[in-house]
Design an enzyme around this catalytic site. Structure first.
Site, PDB file in Angstrom:
ATOM      1  N   LYS A  62       0.833  -1.199   0.000  1.00 56.83           N
ATOM      2  CA  LYS A  62       0.000   0.000   0.000  1.00 56.83           C
ATOM      3  C   LYS A  62       0.869   1.251   0.000  1.00 56.83           C
ATOM      4  CE  LYS A  62      -4.083   1.685   2.595  1.00 56.83           C
ATOM      5  NZ  LYS A  62      -4.939   1.374   3.776  1.00 56.83           N
ATOM      6  N   SER A  72      -9.927   1.400   3.077  1.00 55.46           N
ATOM      7  CA  SER A  72      -9.092   2.233   2.230  1.00 55.46           C
ATOM      8  C   SER A  72      -8.060   1.452   1.406  1.00 55.46           C
ATOM      9  CB  SER A  72      -8.360   3.272   3.084  1.00 55.46           C
ATOM     10  OG  SER A  72      -7.464   2.629   4.005  1.00 55.46           O
ATOM     11  N   SER A 128     -10.171  -1.327   7.049  1.00 56.40           N
ATOM     12  CA  SER A 128      -9.629  -0.996   5.733  1.00 56.40           C
ATOM     13  C   SER A 128      -8.973  -2.156   5.014  1.00 56.40           C
ATOM     14  CB  SER A 128      -8.619   0.158   5.852  1.00 56.40           C
ATOM     15  OG  SER A 128      -9.244   1.311   6.365  1.00 56.40           O
TER      16      SER A 128
END
Length: 594
Positions: free
Chosen positions: A100, A217, A241
């Site tokens: 990420k 997310s 997330s």
């Protein structure tokens, strides 16, 4: 036959051909078996994953940065040599992974999908260091909601991330394409010849007129694994997330105990909640990656929130679990040993009227599956975990997370940290501000997205002197109460006194109460409906407990049909702190649901 030879590896736990929600996907144990038998090399697999990432980036926008092929192949060549000499650094040596873009990697843009960090070049975070030391090959940095604020994947500075699951399933049903391969020989040929999966175009209105959300997310992390451009992806989980994108994309999402993986080098959103985790194709993959990333005694703890956890992948080396879960004869007596003496609780406080029928049906199927493998399932009454406390966790989470975001993001003013913007003479027309205040306001207004600005403003208001005691302290009290109620329900607390018969080892609830929404839903400024996506994950995050989301396939649901929104349901298993190994074993049993 290749298939026969590789299947023989299953008996000692070194190989798994995972039949997931969208068909057979390449897993880390299977890739290891292919490497060890010299059917594939890390370079071939890395080139294949890179090609998938590049091909489908315009359609699904999984990555914020795909690393140069030369850099990837250089790392893969080193792994080739180690595999050839039978000296791999770890089970991840030569395995393509993604990470990420709020986790720092040396020499790469640490953007957190925000214009505020466009010019920031990272160093190696603890996570990146451990992945590189294990020989893993990083394919790229994945997209995300800006600074981790969002649950739809539509707050990225590079555009929306699209959920590929409907197109994968439609491709399979209409053309037998997608990520499906018939056997190992077919898989090997596809990788060696760079024959990429052919998905129906994301703009095909016969499926959906607009894209479905992959969740957030960690939206790009889930999409990269679903497409096959990485075998697992490292993300972060603040209030769901990792688990929500995994549920929406038909994957496994593991959030370990808070502090079990070092946060050094992770861009802060809400420091008391941020947890590094894994999205993968199977629980075995997640276990193997977590064993590499977890804090071990030889690691110096980086901060006061870090903790050590024991090995979590030892169960994957045992042939008894593999034999029992894959036994077509379904030996009831033998299978019961897998979860023998494990008690699973169903909290009545989470069973609400709004739960859709297909999710409730999946919940019941998983309960039956856990009982089949020896677990004892019981209802946890509302007197132990109260619905009123669970209901208050959602507003408490947003009070606490926005407050911490306001504090953490205060440093980004374009002077100390963060990008500046052009036209420095264009300043807000406010006579009450001095020049520096005007300049800071201009930079933050231009570089922060609308959702980040809303949460900063909300957090700043909550931390003001006249609201702190009313809101922040009340939210902290809710957090302490839900943590106490969870701990009181677990058997570990009963061992310190009380009736042991009342305690449970694990709990089971759905990951989400909705199917993946379209990206336009809940996306208008000021709309707080998107906050409800995390209602089943937030209580666990507030308590810092480990949790895993496991997909249940559509053909296990009574609704059936071709409604791709109902193709996968995520079910969530969680336990007390440091109970990752038990959680993984239970999740693996759920994966075997036929």
């Amino acid at each position: 036959k290749t298939k026969h030879k590789l299947n023989s590896e299953a008996n000692n736990g070194t190989m798994v051909l995972n039949n997931t929600t969208t068909g057979s996907r390449l897993t880390i144990p299977l890739a290891e078996a292919l490497f060890s038998k010299n059917y594939l090399t890390p370079s071939q697999l890395a080139k294949y994953c890179f090609a998938i990432a590049e091909k489908y980036q315009p359609q699904f926008n999984a990555f914020s940065d795909i690393f140069p092929l030369e850099e990837i192949l250089a790392a893969a060549a080193e792994s080739d040599d180690r595999r050839r000499n039978n000296q791999p650094l770890s089970c991840l040596d030569g395995i393509p992974l993604s990470i990420k873009c709020n986790i720092s990697v040396k020499g790469k843009n640490l953007s957190a999908s925000s214009n505020m960090l466009n010019d920031v070049v990272g160093y190696d975070s603890s996570v990146a260091e451990r992945l590189k030391e294990s020989g893993a090959i990083l394919i790229g940095l994945t997209n995300m909601d800006e600074f981790g604020m969002g649950s739809l994947g539509n707050n990225c500075n590079t555009g929306n991330t699209i959920n590929p699951l409907p197109y994968i399933i439609a491709s399979r049903s209409q053309h037998n394409y997608g990520d499906i391969f018939l056997d190992h020989d077919d898989l090997i040929k596809r990788i060696q010849s760079l024959t990429l999966p052919q998905f129906i175009d994301a703009n095909d209105s016969s499926i959906y007129s607009e894209g479905l959300s992959p969740g957030g997310s960690s939206s790009g992390s889930a999409v990269s694994v679903a497409l096959g451009s990485s075998l697992a992806s490292i993300g972060t989980d603040t209030g769901g997330s990792i688990r929500l994108p995994a549920a929406f994309c038909g994957l496994v999402g593991m959030k370990p105990t808070y502090g079990a993986i070092s946060r050094r080098g992770v861009v802060s959103y809400a420091s008391s909640l941020d947890t590094v985790g894994i999205i993968s194709n199977s629980t075995k993959c997640a276990s193997l990656v977590l064993d590499i990333l977890r804090n071990k005694p030889e690691h110096a703890l980086q901060d006061a929130t870090s903790c050590y956890i024991g090995p979590v992948s030892d169960w994957t080396k045992s042939d008894e679990h593999e034999d029992k879960l894959d036994d077509d004869d379904d030996d009831e007596e033998e299978s019961k040993k897998i979860l023998d003496n494990i008690r699973v609780g169903i909290p009545a406080a989470f069973s609400i009227e709004e739960c859709p029928a297909e999710i409730q049906h999946a919940w019941n199927l998983v309960i039956n599956q856990l009982e089949k493998f020896g677990a004892t399932v019981k209802i946890i009454p509302e007197t132990t975990i109260s619905p009123s406390c669970v209901k208050m966790t959602l507003p408490a989470y947003y009070v606490l997370s926005c407050s911490e975001a306001s504090s953490n993001l205060a440093r980004y003013d374009g002077i100390r940290f963060g990008s500046s913007v052009d036209h420095p003479n264009i300043l807000p027309d406010d006579g009450n501000l001095n020049y520096r205040e005007k300049n800071t306001a201009r930079i933050r207004s231009k570089n922060f997205g609308s959702e980040v600005q809303r949460r900063i403003l909300a957090g700043t208001a909550v931390l003001s002197s006249d609201r702190f005691h009313t809101y922040y302290e009340s939210a902290a009290a809710v957090r302490a109460q839900i943590t106490k109620e969870f701990n009181d329900a677990f058997r570990i607390s009963k061992e310190r006194g009380g009736d042991d018969d009342e305690g449970v080892d694990l709990m089971l609830i759905p990951t989400a109460l909705t199917n993946p929404p379209t990206l336009s839903q809940n996306g208008s400024p000021g709309n707080t409906e998107a906050f409800l996506n995390d209602v089943m994950t937030i209580p666990i995050s507030l308590s810092g407990l480990p949790s895993i989301s496991v997909p249940v396939r559509s053909n296990n649901l009574s609704s059936g049909g071709t409604d791709y929104k109902h193709s996968v349901v995520g079910m969530q298993i969680f336990g007390p702190r440091l109970s990752e190994e038990t959680i993984m074993r239970a999740a693996h049993a759920v994966e075997s649901l036929k």
